[in-house]
Motif scaffolding. Structure first.
Motif, mmCIF file in Angstrom:
data_model
loop_
_atom_site.group_PDB
_atom_site.id
_atom_site.type_symbol
_atom_site.label_atom_id
_atom_site.label_comp_id
_atom_site.label_asym_id
_atom_site.label_seq_id
_atom_site.Cartn_x
_atom_site.Cartn_y
_atom_site.Cartn_z
ATOM 1 N N ARG A 1 21.637 28.955 -22.418
ATOM 2 C CA ARG A 1 21.829 27.515 -22.404
ATOM 3 C C ARG A 1 22.831 27.209 -21.315
ATOM 4 N NH1 ARG A 1 24.447 24.702 -27.254
ATOM 5 N NH2 ARG A 1 24.923 23.218 -25.627
ATOM 6 N N PRO A 2 22.994 25.977 -20.917
ATOM 7 C CA PRO A 2 23.889 25.659 -19.819
ATOM 8 C C PRO A 2 25.312 26.087 -20.105
ATOM 9 C CG PRO A 2 22.487 23.777 -20.350
ATOM 10 C CD PRO A 2 22.288 24.796 -21.429
ATOM 11 N N GLU A 3 26.064 26.317 -19.024
ATOM 12 C CA GLU A 3 27.476 26.673 -19.165
ATOM 13 C C GLU A 3 28.223 25.592 -19.932
ATOM 14 O OE1 GLU A 3 29.021 29.469 -18.247
ATOM 15 O OE2 GLU A 3 27.065 30.245 -17.689
ATOM 16 N N GLY A 4 29.154 26.052 -20.774
ATOM 17 C CA GLY A 4 29.935 25.115 -21.563
ATOM 18 C C GLY A 4 29.281 24.757 -22.863
ATOM 19 N N THR B 1 19.497 20.833 -19.875
ATOM 20 C CA THR B 1 20.932 20.518 -19.951
ATOM 21 C C THR B 1 21.162 19.236 -20.739
ATOM 22 O OG1 THR B 1 21.336 21.595 -17.817
ATOM 23 C CG2 THR B 1 23.010 20.055 -18.591
ATOM 24 N N ALA B 2 20.382 18.198 -20.423
ATOM 25 C CA ALA B 2 20.526 16.914 -21.123
ATOM 26 C C ALA B 2 20.176 17.062 -22.604
ATOM 27 C CB ALA B 2 19.616 15.862 -20.473
ATOM 28 N N ALA B 3 19.150 17.854 -22.913
ATOM 29 C CA ALA B 3 18.740 18.039 -24.305
ATOM 30 C C ALA B 3 19.821 18.762 -25.106
ATOM 31 C CB ALA B 3 17.423 18.807 -24.367
ATOM 32 N N LEU C 1 12.959 20.749 -15.169
ATOM 33 C CA LEU C 1 13.062 21.321 -16.510
ATOM 34 C C LEU C 1 14.484 21.791 -16.811
ATOM 35 C CD1 LEU C 1 9.747 23.412 -16.646
ATOM 36 C CD2 LEU C 1 10.324 21.473 -18.122
ATOM 37 N N LYS C 2 15.120 22.360 -15.816
ATOM 38 C CA LYS C 2 16.495 22.837 -16.010
ATOM 39 C C LYS C 2 17.425 21.662 -16.315
ATOM 40 C CE LYS C 2 19.972 25.809 -13.880
ATOM 41 N NZ LYS C 2 20.331 26.637 -12.696
ATOM 42 N N ASP C 3 17.274 20.548 -15.580
ATOM 43 C CA ASP C 3 18.099 19.355 -15.834
ATOM 44 C C ASP C 3 17.783 18.761 -17.213
ATOM 45 O OD1 ASP C 3 19.292 19.635 -13.386
ATOM 46 O OD2 ASP C 3 18.063 18.116 -12.388
ATOM 47 N N LEU C 4 16.496 18.785 -17.567
ATOM 48 C CA LEU C 4 16.103 18.277 -18.882
ATOM 49 C C LEU C 4 16.714 19.119 -19.995
ATOM 50 C CD1 LEU C 4 14.402 16.378 -20.644
ATOM 51 C CD2 LEU C 4 12.474 17.961 -20.338
#
Length: 525
Positions: free
Chosen positions: A521-524, A71-73, A66-69
């Motif tokens: 949300r993810p870094e960056g 980031t991609a989203a 879910l975390k990778d998803l």
């Protein structure tokens, strides 16, 4: 581990990928294959996302997926925001409004400005750069879908909230207030008696009210604060929400209801306001401070009040209560709400939209009451969840899920279950509210505008986004995610009252903890 809410974000990307603007200005020319892949893969993810989010709470490998998803989203969302902005720029240029675009179009990601600096206005450069980004995102999502198929996720049918409840909302609120007033009557009389009689022989009484989160401490103290005998007895009454930051100067400013910025002057003004021959009552709500020195500085000011003055505080922390107690043998520990009154609360909400079948449902209701561990907040949330479900099996399923709750765990896990029961767009809207500090008075109209600006509200073709936003807010309020909803006349320019009423609300601190665990949300990004 912070819970991850992905569904609304995936829905947002899916909608943006199919925007008519992208077709009208041929924004994705040469990227048709990537776009078609997303149009196939994203609905497949949405089909199972609720089950994935639930399993992510207990399975580390699903949580990592879910975390990778997520980031991609977010990356896909940024890419389609850039597509949309470029389409709007071309549309504005075509209509002769190019120079005004920067001031009139909100750009939610800082990456837009970076994109423009890197040559987004050159169609060839733009297409090459965006195609490269999109291909990378599609490759990631394809890999995630392949992995998704190994987890055995299934589609969960979600109960849709009814819109009929708005007609009964005031009845629900009045019913809750009546039940809580009756259930706490004996405790209230005890505290009122202490404030009127026992405190009258003291310079200052400080009585902490202690209980776990969701026990109704604030509501209980409100009943005391607004009691006619209390209103008549105390010359000055002030209510101050303290929360995490026990700043003596800020508390003094709130009690004085002034804008004084100087620390020393604010404390002097506090002493001036409370000094007198008649007693004062100060409420310090939601206190977490364990620093005895900080409390000592505030207490020395409050002791300047008239004889018989009192301070009521609410806290979850017994150590805080011990530090603050003065003039009484011990703090007042909130009693668990009786099963009888908890059942009344659950019933008043569960049956607001349906006719009860007492014989079948009574036994299950008793099971829910046991799960509430004495908490009225849990009872409200349970009742609200049940109101949209009409079959006994649905009730049994919720009861089975709620077996994670016990007196040992408290009600946090159950409130998370209540959050999981929300629709996808409601989850995203509430998670956004973590940006507000605890005890912050939120302007509801502004909140709905923020939801709209971030594309959190999913609308059908004929829907008005603002109307849908109001419905989402009302449904979240019914489920106790928001509280203390009231209308006020805001202060306008030059200190004048505005003629237009504004609706404000707060978030219960336990519900705020839920939102805190969801934000980010993810870094960056």
């Amino acid at each position: 581990m912070a819970e991850l809410v992905i569904g609304p974000l995936i829905s947002m990307v899916k909608e943006k990928a199919s925007s008519y603007l992208l077709d009208q200005y041929k924004m994705m020319e040469g990227m048709e294959e990537q776009r078609k892949t997303l149009e196939r893969k994203l609905p497949a993810i949405l089909h199972i996302i609720q089950d994935a989010e639930e399993k992510g709470a207990s399975r580390p490998e699903v949580a990592a997926w879910l975390k990778d998803l997520k980031t991609a989203a977010y990356e896909a969302n940024d890419v389609f925001d850039e597509f949309k902005y470029e389409a709007l720029r071309r549309e504005a240029k075509k209509k002769g409004h190019h120079s005004k675009l920067g001031a009139e179009v909100a750009r939610p990601s800082r990456r837009f400005s970076e994109a423009l600096r890197r040559g987004a206005r050159n169609p060839i450069v733009f297409r090459y750069r965006m195609g490269k980004k999109l291909r990378k995102i599609v490759q990631t999502i394809e890999a995630l879908v392949t992995e998704m198929n190994t987890f055995g996720f299934r589609h969960l049918q979600q109960a849709q909230p009814s819109r009929q409840w708005r007609q009964t909302d005031s009845i629900i609120i009045d019913s809750d207030r009546d039940i809580l007033s009756r259930s706490r009557d004996r405790e209230k009389k005890k505290i009122v008696g202490m404030l009127l009689d026992q405190a009258s022989n003291m310079d200052l009484m400080v009585l902490p009210i202690v209980g776990m989160g969701g026990m109704g401490k604030t509501t209980f103290v409100q009943l005391i604060y607004n009691d006619p005998a209390i209103e008549k007895h105390f010359e000055l009454r002030r209510w101050c929400c303290v929360s995490d930051d026990f700043d003596v100067s800020t508390i003094a400013i709130n009690i004085c209801q002034t804008n004084e910025k100087c620390r020393e002057k604010s404390l002097q003004e506090l002493q001036s306001i409370i000094s007198g021959k008649l007693p004062d009552l100060i409420v310090l709500d939601d206190v977490w401070n364990r620093d005895a020195d900080k409390w000592g500085k505030l207490k020395s000011c409050l002791k300047q009040g008239g004889k018989g003055s009192a301070v009521l505080t609410t806290t979850r922390d017994a150590q805080v209560a011990h530090i603050m107690t003065m003039g009484v043998a011990e703090a007042h520990n909130m009693e668990n709400l009786s099963d009888e009154h908890l059942k009344e609360i659950v019933q008043s909400r569960a049956f607001c939209l349906q006719n009860p079948n007492i014989e079948e449902q009574d036994g299950i209701l008793s099971g829910f009451v046991r799960r509430c561990v004495g908490s009225p907040l849990a009872a409200k949330a349970f009742g609200s969840m049940l109101s949209n479900r009409t079959s006994i099996n649905e009730w049994k399923n919720i009861l089975a899920k709620s077996n994670i709750c016990s007196e040992k765990t408290g009600i946090y896990l159950f409130l998370k279950l209540s959050f999981d029961d929300l629709s996808s767009d409601m989850k995203q809207c509430f998670a956004f509210c973590a940006l507000f500090p605890k005890d912050y008075e939120i302007d509801v109209d502004l909140l709905i505008q923020l939801w709209m600006a971030h594309d959190f509200i999913t609308v059908q073709e004929d829907d008005n986004p603002e109307t849908v936003g109001k419905y989402i807010f009302e449904e979240l309020t019914r489920r106790s995610f928001f509280q203390d909803v009231r209308q006020t006349l805001p202060i306008g320019n030059f200190g004048r009252l505005s003629l237009r009423k504004s609706t404000i609300c707060k978030i219960h601190d336990l519900m705020h903890d839920i939102a805190e665990g969801l934000k980010g949300r993810p870094e960056g990004g």
